[in-house]
Design a protein around this motif. Sequence first.
Motif, PDB file in Angstrom:
ATOM      1  N   LYS A  82      -7.413   3.627  -0.483  1.00 56.77           N
ATOM      2  CA  LYS A  82      -8.663   3.399   0.251  1.00 56.77           C
ATOM      3  C   LYS A  82      -8.434   2.398   1.383  1.00 56.77           C
ATOM      4  O   LYS A  82      -8.941   2.565   2.495  1.00 56.77           O
ATOM      5  N   ASP A  86      -6.763   5.451  -4.928  1.00 56.55           N
ATOM      6  CA  ASP A  86      -6.748   4.137  -5.565  1.00 56.55           C
ATOM      7  C   ASP A  86      -7.066   3.068  -4.508  1.00 56.55           C
ATOM      8  O   ASP A  86      -7.275   3.388  -3.324  1.00 56.55           O
ATOM      9  N   THR A  87      -7.116   1.806  -4.928  1.00 55.58           N
ATOM     10  CA  THR A  87      -7.524   0.725  -4.010  1.00 55.58           C
ATOM     11  C   THR A  87      -6.602   0.654  -2.800  1.00 55.58           C
ATOM     12  O   THR A  87      -7.054   0.485  -1.664  1.00 55.58           O
ATOM     13  N   LYS A 143     -11.340   9.569  -4.710  1.00 53.00           N
ATOM     14  CA  LYS A 143     -10.202   9.920  -5.562  1.00 53.00           C
ATOM     15  C   LYS A 143      -8.979   9.027  -5.314  1.00 53.00           C
ATOM     16  O   LYS A 143      -8.012   9.073  -6.061  1.00 53.00           O
ATOM     17  N   THR A 156       0.881  -1.175   0.000  1.00 50.03           N
ATOM     18  CA  THR A 156       0.000   0.000   0.000  1.00 50.03           C
ATOM     19  C   THR A 156       0.923   1.230   0.000  1.00 50.03           C
ATOM     20  O   THR A 156       2.110   1.126  -0.292  1.00 50.03           O
TER      21      THR A 156
END
Length: 202
Positions: A163, A159-160, A157, A33
């Motif tokens: 989030k 990305d995965t 706004k 991430t």
Amino acid sequence: MSTTVAEPGLDTTAFARLQAEGRLLNPVLKGATHKPGRFGFRGELALRFAAKMADEARPPELTCDQVIAVAQAGDAKLPFFAGYLLSFEHLKDVAEALGDTLSAGGKYFLFCNNIDLSKKYQVPYKGAMFYVLPIDEATVYNELLDLLYLEKNELKKLDTAGKTDRVADAALKFDITFDTITYAEGLALMGPVRNPNENRPV
């Protein structure tokens, strides 16, 4: 050519055994991430495998769906895990599949389809505390946003991975308490399991 040093892989995190056992399925995220050393997984967790016939790969008999989880490089425990279960009774299967990756301080959320919509519980199991919540015809992601007071539009706004970071960060600070019940009490309280394939009235 990129000169950035690659982060340690999944094999340095609590996901390592789950990955080796083939439990991390259908990922929309399985990797680093935006937080240093953090890895995220979004997909399905295989809970029970079907018996293998020769080399035939068969789908698992039971999965925990809509999983959102994070792990930290160098840490053998999962700090955050959330997922969807058709029935509360499968909490036991989740705890057994996650096994030694569970910790007393971890934040574990299970949204169950056969729990009274007005109830929320805490269920201690295998040395960990699970938050057991109803799912109100929505997704685990949306339920978590509501539970953690996160604004959906603010996260749009991202990305995965972004989030996942935001949800995990909020979940790790979650300290609201619910009624604590035992797994056996939960089994007695749970409703019938809905057939996910039944024809719904139009």
